[in-house]
Enzyme design. Structure first.
Site, PDB file in Angstrom:
ATOM      1  N   PRO A  73      43.957  33.065  35.231  1.00 39.92           N
ATOM      2  CA  PRO A  73      44.197  34.146  36.301  1.00 39.92           C
ATOM      3  C   PRO A  73      45.635  34.054  36.956  1.00 39.92           C
ATOM      4  O   PRO A  73      46.288  33.011  37.226  1.00 39.92           O
ATOM      5  CB  PRO A  73      43.276  33.999  37.329  1.00 39.92           C
ATOM      6  CG  PRO A  73      42.176  33.568  36.626  1.00 39.92           C
ATOM      7  CD  PRO A  73      42.863  32.528  35.941  1.00 39.92           C
ATOM      8  N   CYS A  74      46.410  35.112  36.584  1.00 36.77           N
ATOM      9  CA  CYS A  74      48.227  35.241  37.020  1.00 36.77           C
ATOM     10  C   CYS A  74      48.113  35.723  38.620  1.00 36.77           C
ATOM     11  O   CYS A  74      49.558  35.543  39.015  1.00 36.77           O
ATOM     12  CB  CYS A  74      48.331  36.242  36.220  1.00 36.77           C
ATOM     13  SG  CYS A  74      48.056  37.915  36.208  1.00 36.77           S
ATOM     14  N   GLN A  75      47.310  36.060  39.421  1.00 39.12           N
ATOM     15  CA  GLN A  75      47.513  36.386  40.522  1.00 39.12           C
ATOM     16  C   GLN A  75      48.370  35.583  41.582  1.00 39.12           C
ATOM     17  O   GLN A  75      49.087  35.976  42.359  1.00 39.12           O
ATOM     18  CB  GLN A  75      46.189  37.205  41.438  1.00 39.12           C
ATOM     19  CG  GLN A  75      45.503  38.216  40.893  1.00 39.12           C
ATOM     20  CD  GLN A  75      44.451  37.718  39.797  1.00 39.12           C
ATOM     21  OE1 GLN A  75      44.719  36.663  39.115  1.00 39.12           O
ATOM     22  NE2 GLN A  75      43.651  38.656  39.742  1.00 39.12           N
ATOM     23  N   TRP A  77      50.234  33.140  40.857  1.00 32.76           N
ATOM     24  CA  TRP A  77      51.670  33.175  40.411  1.00 32.76           C
ATOM     25  C   TRP A  77      52.817  34.477  40.261  1.00 32.76           C
ATOM     26  O   TRP A  77      54.046  34.488  39.893  1.00 32.76           O
ATOM     27  CB  TRP A  77      51.788  32.698  38.594  1.00 32.76           C
ATOM     28  CG  TRP A  77      50.884  31.441  38.533  1.00 32.76           C
ATOM     29  CD1 TRP A  77      49.763  31.432  37.995  1.00 32.76           C
ATOM     30  CD2 TRP A  77      51.270  30.104  38.815  1.00 32.76           C
ATOM     31  NE1 TRP A  77      49.288  30.134  37.989  1.00 32.76           N
ATOM     32  CE2 TRP A  77      50.207  29.239  38.289  1.00 32.76           C
ATOM     33  CE3 TRP A  77      52.395  29.501  39.162  1.00 32.76           C
ATOM     34  CZ2 TRP A  77      50.294  27.952  38.338  1.00 32.76           C
ATOM     35  CZ3 TRP A  77      52.485  28.048  39.209  1.00 32.76           C
ATOM     36  CH2 TRP A  77      51.407  27.300  38.831  1.00 32.76           C
TER      37      TRP A  77
END
Length: 337
Positions: A73-75, A77
């Site tokens: 999951p990228c949230q 970063w």
């Protein structure tokens, strides 16, 4: 023989689909978000989907495979988010990805994340992750890449990590970007859909009158953040990045560019207000490279936008998968010689 891979943080399966198009078989996948399960299972019927969190998955449950792929999951970063990085529990899911990689020891892995991961504030965490990949027994290659350079009709920058098991002695080179004149624009992929879009119903419910699968757009006003810059790309340009929030979907290219009023404030061109609608779920899916028979299952259109915005652009995934396959083949030929 078809290479078997497993996929973590699979989402709707954009990365998986690109690898399948390149000739891999995704035998097993993991996705924790219950709003995605129906979509994944409908479009990947030959893949076993496991729906528990990766933190609760033992490496012994994961089948033997040639590769492990995924986009933790990228949230945490994201430049648009709080940028908490590895301090965020979602950022720590990278460690579980590496834990399973180290236990299974497949020939290769691919991990994808947002460009914000390279922000200076994350330098220590990023170096730690790179060291962990290497300590797990892999030669690591990483690069910032833009999906528009690999067949997707949007500017979408992502950090790609690719690793090959060190004993294979593979010297990897990332695929070359396509020529600028070969890049796809919105007219190349959306023009035939023009005129068929329908608005979502009240409370963003799906519209049963769609003539094309998922070809409905989110209704409602536009926030001051949305109006802080131009959100219109022309037919001759690639799209802005497709985001996970439907309210931030770009405006359809038939609308004129928004007019600047002052710093961080734009407006719709007077007399053309009716042209300013968000791209539909299907239009966003096309921009991400999903085929028209790929059905997004949802009871609220916001979920459709979220699945698409969090996916890896399919043509981009395919280009990376093809390059990995080529390097594995070369290594096999070299070993046989």
């Amino acid at each position: 023989m078809t290479k078997q891979i497993v996929s973590f943080f699979a989402g709707a399966g954009g990365l998986d689909l690109g690898f399948e198009q390149a000739g891999f078989h995704v035998a097993w996948a993991n996705e924790y978000d219950k709003d995605i399960w129906a979509t994944y299972e409908k479009n990947h019927p030959k893949t076993t989907l496991v729906t528990r969190s990766i933190t609760n998955i033992d490496a012994d449950e994961v089948p033997e495979c040639d590769g492990i792929i995924g986009g933790p999951p990228c949230q945490s970063w994201s430049e648009a988010g709080a940028q908490r990085g590895i301090e965020d529990k979602r950022g720590q899911l990278f460690f579980d990805f590496i834990r399973i990689l180290e236990a299974k020891k497949p020939k290769f892995f691919l991990a994808e994340n947002v460009s914000g991961m390279q922000h200076a504030r994350h330098a220590d965490a990023l170096n730690n992750i790179k060291k962990m990949f290497k300590d797990a027994g892999y030669d690591l290659y990483s690069q910032m890449m833009n999906a528009v350079d690999y067949g997707a009709a949007q500017d979408r920058k992502r950090v790609i990590f690719i690793g090959f098991r060190s004993d294979l002695n593979i010297k990897y080179t990332f695929p070359e970007p396509i020529e600028k004149e070969e890049r796809k624009a919105l007219k190349d992929i959306l023009l035939d859909l023009d005129g068929n879009a329908v608005p979502a119903l009240e409370k963003q419910k799906p519209n049963p009158d769609v003539k094309v699968l998922n070809h409905e757009y989110m209704i409602g006003g536009f926030s001051s953040m949305f109006m802080s810059r131009n959100r219109v790309r022309t037919w001759d340009e690639p799209s802005f990045t497709i985001q996970a929030g439907g309210r931030h979907a770009p405006i359809h290219p038939s609308a004129p560019r928004m007019e600047k009023v002052e710093t961080d404030k734009f407006k719709f061109v007077e007399g053309h207000e009716n042209k300013y609608r968000r791209l539909t779920v299907r239009e966003c899916a096309r921009i991400q490279g999903f085929p028209d028979n790929f059905e997004f299952v949802y009871s609220n259109v916001a979920a459709g936008y979220k699945m698409i915005g969090n996916a890896v652009a399919v043509p981009f995934a395919k280009a990376l998968a093809v390059s990995i396959l080529e390097h594995l083949h070369k290594a096999k030929v070299k070993q046989a010689a």
